[in-house]
Every structure is written in C-alpha cells, then in structure tokens.
Design a protein around this motif. Structure first.
Motif, PDB file in Angstrom:
ATOM      1  N   VAL A 154       0.862  -1.185   0.000  1.00 48.09           N
ATOM      2  CA  VAL A 154       0.000   0.000   0.000  1.00 48.09           C
ATOM      3  C   VAL A 154       0.900   1.237   0.000  1.00 48.09           C
ATOM      4  O   VAL A 154       1.811   1.339   0.828  1.00 48.09           O
ATOM      5  CB  VAL A 154      -0.921   0.010   1.235  1.00 48.09           C
ATOM      6  N   PRO A 155       0.697   2.168  -0.931  1.00 44.59           N
ATOM      7  CA  PRO A 155       1.553   3.359  -0.972  1.00 44.59           C
ATOM      8  C   PRO A 155       1.598   4.085   0.369  1.00 44.59           C
ATOM      9  O   PRO A 155       0.565   4.348   0.976  1.00 44.59           O
ATOM     10  CB  PRO A 155       0.880   4.226  -2.045  1.00 44.59           C
ATOM     11  N   GLY A 156       2.818   4.356   0.833  1.00 41.12           N
ATOM     12  CA  GLY A 156       2.994   5.105   2.073  1.00 41.12           C
ATOM     13  C   GLY A 156       2.818   4.309   3.337  1.00 41.12           C
ATOM     14  O   GLY A 156       2.865   4.869   4.430  1.00 41.12           O
ATOM     15  N   VAL A 157       2.632   2.984   3.211  1.00 44.23           N
ATOM     16  CA  VAL A 157       2.442   2.127   4.380  1.00 44.23           C
ATOM     17  C   VAL A 157       3.580   1.101   4.452  1.00 44.23           C
ATOM     18  O   VAL A 157       3.786   0.330   3.501  1.00 44.23           O
ATOM     19  CB  VAL A 157       1.083   1.398   4.342  1.00 44.23           C
ATOM     20  N   VAL A 158       4.298   1.095   5.560  1.00 45.02           N
ATOM     21  CA  VAL A 158       5.414   0.161   5.749  1.00 45.02           C
ATOM     22  C   VAL A 158       4.883  -1.257   5.960  1.00 45.02           C
ATOM     23  O   VAL A 158       3.975  -1.477   6.751  1.00 45.02           O
ATOM     24  CB  VAL A 158       6.265   0.586   6.970  1.00 45.02           C
TER      25      VAL A 158
ATOM     26  N   ASP B  17      13.903   9.819   4.605  1.00 41.23           N
ATOM     27  CA  ASP B  17      12.828   9.298   3.767  1.00 41.23           C
ATOM     28  C   ASP B  17      12.683   7.791   3.943  1.00 41.23           C
ATOM     29  O   ASP B  17      13.649   7.082   4.213  1.00 41.23           O
ATOM     30  CB  ASP B  17      13.100   9.582   2.289  1.00 41.23           C
ATOM     31  N   VAL B  18      11.454   7.324   3.744  1.00 39.72           N
ATOM     32  CA  VAL B  18      11.171   5.897   3.672  1.00 39.72           C
ATOM     33  C   VAL B  18      10.634   5.629   2.279  1.00 39.72           C
ATOM     34  O   VAL B  18       9.944   6.474   1.690  1.00 39.72           O
ATOM     35  CB  VAL B  18      10.135   5.471   4.734  1.00 39.72           C
ATOM     36  N   GLY B  19      10.962   4.473   1.715  1.00 43.46           N
ATOM     37  CA  GLY B  19      10.456   4.139   0.386  1.00 43.46           C
ATOM     38  C   GLY B  19      10.432   2.642   0.165  1.00 43.46           C
ATOM     39  O   GLY B  19      10.820   1.852   1.031  1.00 43.46           O
ATOM     40  N   ARG B  20       9.965   2.258  -1.011  1.00 48.67           N
ATOM     41  CA  ARG B  20       9.883   0.845  -1.383  1.00 48.67           C
ATOM     42  C   ARG B  20      10.327   0.701  -2.831  1.00 48.67           C
ATOM     43  O   ARG B  20       9.982   1.534  -3.669  1.00 48.67           O
ATOM     44  CB  ARG B  20       8.453   0.340  -1.212  1.00 48.67           C
ATOM     45  N   LYS B  21      11.090  -0.335  -3.111  1.00 46.50           N
ATOM     46  CA  LYS B  21      11.480  -0.605  -4.496  1.00 46.50           C
ATOM     47  C   LYS B  21      11.460  -2.108  -4.729  1.00 46.50           C
ATOM     48  O   LYS B  21      11.632  -2.904  -3.805  1.00 46.50           O
ATOM     49  CB  LYS B  21      12.871  -0.035  -4.787  1.00 46.50           C
ATOM     50  N   GLY B  22      11.229  -2.472  -5.977  1.00 45.01           N
ATOM     51  CA  GLY B  22      11.178  -3.889  -6.316  1.00 45.01           C
ATOM     52  C   GLY B  22       9.984  -4.614  -5.737  1.00 45.01           C
ATOM     53  O   GLY B  22       9.958  -5.846  -5.695  1.00 45.01           O
ATOM     54  N   GLY B  23       9.003  -3.860  -5.247  1.00 43.52           N
ATOM     55  CA  GLY B  23       7.793  -4.484  -4.717  1.00 43.52           C
ATOM     56  C   GLY B  23       7.859  -4.901  -3.264  1.00 43.52           C
ATOM     57  O   GLY B  23       6.858  -4.867  -2.559  1.00 43.52           O
ATOM     58  N   THR B  24       9.049  -5.301  -2.784  1.00 44.37           N
ATOM     59  CA  THR B  24       9.136  -5.814  -1.412  1.00 44.37           C
ATOM     60  C   THR B  24      10.218  -5.149  -0.579  1.00 44.37           C
ATOM     61  O   THR B  24      10.119  -5.121   0.646  1.00 44.37           O
ATOM     62  CB  THR B  24       9.405  -7.330  -1.416  1.00 44.37           C
ATOM     63  N   ASP B  25      11.285  -4.640  -1.221  1.00 36.26           N
ATOM     64  CA  ASP B  25      12.389  -4.057  -0.469  1.00 36.26           C
ATOM     65  C   ASP B  25      12.019  -2.656   0.006  1.00 36.26           C
ATOM     66  O   ASP B  25      11.676  -1.784  -0.805  1.00 36.26           O
ATOM     67  CB  ASP B  25      13.655  -3.973  -1.332  1.00 36.26           C
ATOM     68  N   GLU B  26      12.109  -2.442   1.311  1.00 32.91           N
ATOM     69  CA  GLU B  26      11.823  -1.122   1.872  1.00 32.91           C
ATOM     70  C   GLU B  26      13.111  -0.535   2.435  1.00 32.91           C
ATOM     71  O   GLU B  26      14.020  -1.267   2.831  1.00 32.91           O
ATOM     72  CB  GLU B  26      10.735  -1.223   2.938  1.00 32.91           C
TER      73      GLU B  26
ATOM     74  N   ARG C 289      16.101  -6.002   2.844  1.00 38.09           N
ATOM     75  CA  ARG C 289      15.916  -6.941   1.735  1.00 38.09           C
ATOM     76  C   ARG C 289      16.042  -8.369   2.271  1.00 38.09           C
ATOM     77  O   ARG C 289      17.066  -8.724   2.846  1.00 38.09           O
ATOM     78  CB  ARG C 289      16.967  -6.681   0.654  1.00 38.09           C
ATOM     79  N   GLY C 290      14.996  -9.163   2.093  1.00 39.05           N
ATOM     80  CA  GLY C 290      15.039 -10.526   2.622  1.00 39.05           C
ATOM     81  C   GLY C 290      15.167 -10.487   4.143  1.00 39.05           C
ATOM     82  O   GLY C 290      14.378  -9.837   4.829  1.00 39.05           O
ATOM     83  N   ASN C 291      16.184 -11.159   4.672  1.00 36.70           N
ATOM     84  CA  ASN C 291      16.414 -11.185   6.117  1.00 36.70           C
ATOM     85  C   ASN C 291      17.502 -10.224   6.561  1.00 36.70           C
ATOM     86  O   ASN C 291      17.940 -10.275   7.713  1.00 36.70           O
ATOM     87  CB  ASN C 291      16.785 -12.610   6.562  1.00 36.70           C
TER      88      ASN C 291
END
Length: 236
Positions: free
Chosen positions: A137-141, A166-175, A191-193
C-alpha cells in the motif's frame, strides 16, 4: 446461510447503525481451521481493503453439530490498533491485526455478556483505525523490522544533525531508509532477512535485520566512516 442467519441478523441490527455511519460493510471471510469470520471493512478508490479491528468468529457447523449456531459458540475479536509515523516523508506503520481467534462470551471474562460484546464492538469500531489488508500500500510500511527501529534511528540521525529521513519501497518488497549525511547518500535497505547499508550506491555491509543492535552499530560505523572521510577532505 441458515446456520449463521440469526447471529448475522442480530449483528446487523445491533451494529448496523454504527457501521453505516462509518461506511463499513459486513463481509464474511475465512478464519482458521474452517472457521468463518465476519469482518467490517471498506475499500478505497484504489481498491485497497481497509478492515476494522473487530470480528466475529464462527466455528463450522460440522464442528458443533447444530442446525443454527448459538452465541455461546461465537468468539469476538477486539484489537487496539494504532498508526505510527515512520520516517519524515509521510510514511506510516499500522500496528494491530484482525483477531481470528477471538474471545468467548462468558461470565467473568473480558466479554461477560452479549450486551457487553456489542457495546465493546461499537466502541472499538469508533475508536481504533482501520488496518489495510493488502501489502504494498503506498505510504504504508510492510516490514515490521524496519518500522521497529525507527525511533532509535531517528535519535541517531538527529544527534548528527540529520532531520530528514525518507522511507520508500522498491522492487515491490524491499523497503528502505534514505538520507543525506556530510554530502553522502545513505540508504538502509531491508531486503530478505538483511539490512543492507548502501553509501552513494555501493553496498558497504549487511546485517541481520531482526537484530536492531547490530543494525544500529553498523549505522554508527558507516556514519563515522563518512565523518572520517569528510574530515580528511576538509583538511586538504
């Protein structure tokens, strides 16, 4: 569904005015081990489902052998949800979830009577925020480890004069967290663990993301390294 009809009608009668006021729909969904759950939810313009922290859980008819379920078999889920700001660019983390286990309506417990069940349900519907059921969800961690370290990361950054993270997300899962320090771009990518430390686009280290002490120690080491290089540059 005749098995649930009386209970569902009573829920609609008792909570319908509140859910209508809040714009919530009554939706049956799946719980654990064949249970059915009644949720209260709405969807926004993007089709994202937002669910209230109140649920009614019904065991399957095969488990209790009754033509119609009675209230002594129903469990009520009540959660105290919250919204917490993460970073400084408007991202948030939602704390809480729909309680699919629930509590029975039973004297001497949290929910001693049916009347108290509906009173508490109405209170929770009004008092606590909806939680998104979707991820990305955009803007939701989504990453709880990233959210959990924010307060300590914020303190570390502010101690060094960094006010904007800033906080962001890329690749669908990496925050990630991203900020500038002494002319360098610093990213902590979950990313991952692992939590990867990326300085000016180059990965410097990776530590287990679920170990906040190691994440903070690595952050301090990287920031000190940037300090040292900046001092050398200034001294030339």
């Amino acid at each position: 569904m005749l098995y649930l009809k009386k209970c569902l009608l009573e829920i609609k009668d008792r909570l319908g005015p509140v859910t209508k006021e809040l714009g919530l729909q009554h939706k049956l969904g799946k719980g654990h081990c064949g249970d059915l759950c009644l949720f209260f939810e709405s969807s926004d313009a993007d089709g994202i489902i937002w669910r209230a922290p109140v649920s009614f859980t019904f065991p399957p008819q095969s488990a209790i052998g009754q033509e119609e379920i009675t209230w002594d078999r129903v469990r009520i889920g009540l959660q105290e949800t919250a919204v917490e700001p993460i970073g400084t660019n408007g991202w948030v983390s939602f704390v809480g979830y729909a309680d699919l286990e629930g509590s029975p309506i039973e004297a001497g417990t949290r929910i001693p009577t049916l009347d108290s069940a509906f009173e508490q349900a109405a209170e929770y519907l009004r008092q606590f925020p909806l939680i998104p059921e979707d991820i990305n969800v955009p803007g939701v961690v989504d990453d709880g480890d990233l959210a959990d370290i924010w307060k300590r990361l914020e303190a570390e950054c502010r101690a060094r004069g960094v006010e904007h993270v800033d906080v962001g997300r890329k690749g669908g899962t990496d925050e990630f967290y991203s900020f500038r320090y002494e002319g360098s771009k610093v990213e902590i990518v979950y990313r991952g663990n692992e939590a990867e430390f990326v300085i000016n686009g180059e990965v410097q280290a990776a530590v287990p993301k679920h170990e906040p002490r190691k994440v903070l120690l690595e952050l301090r080491w990287n920031l000190q390294s940037i300090d040292d290089k900046a001092s050398i540059t200034r001294g030339r």
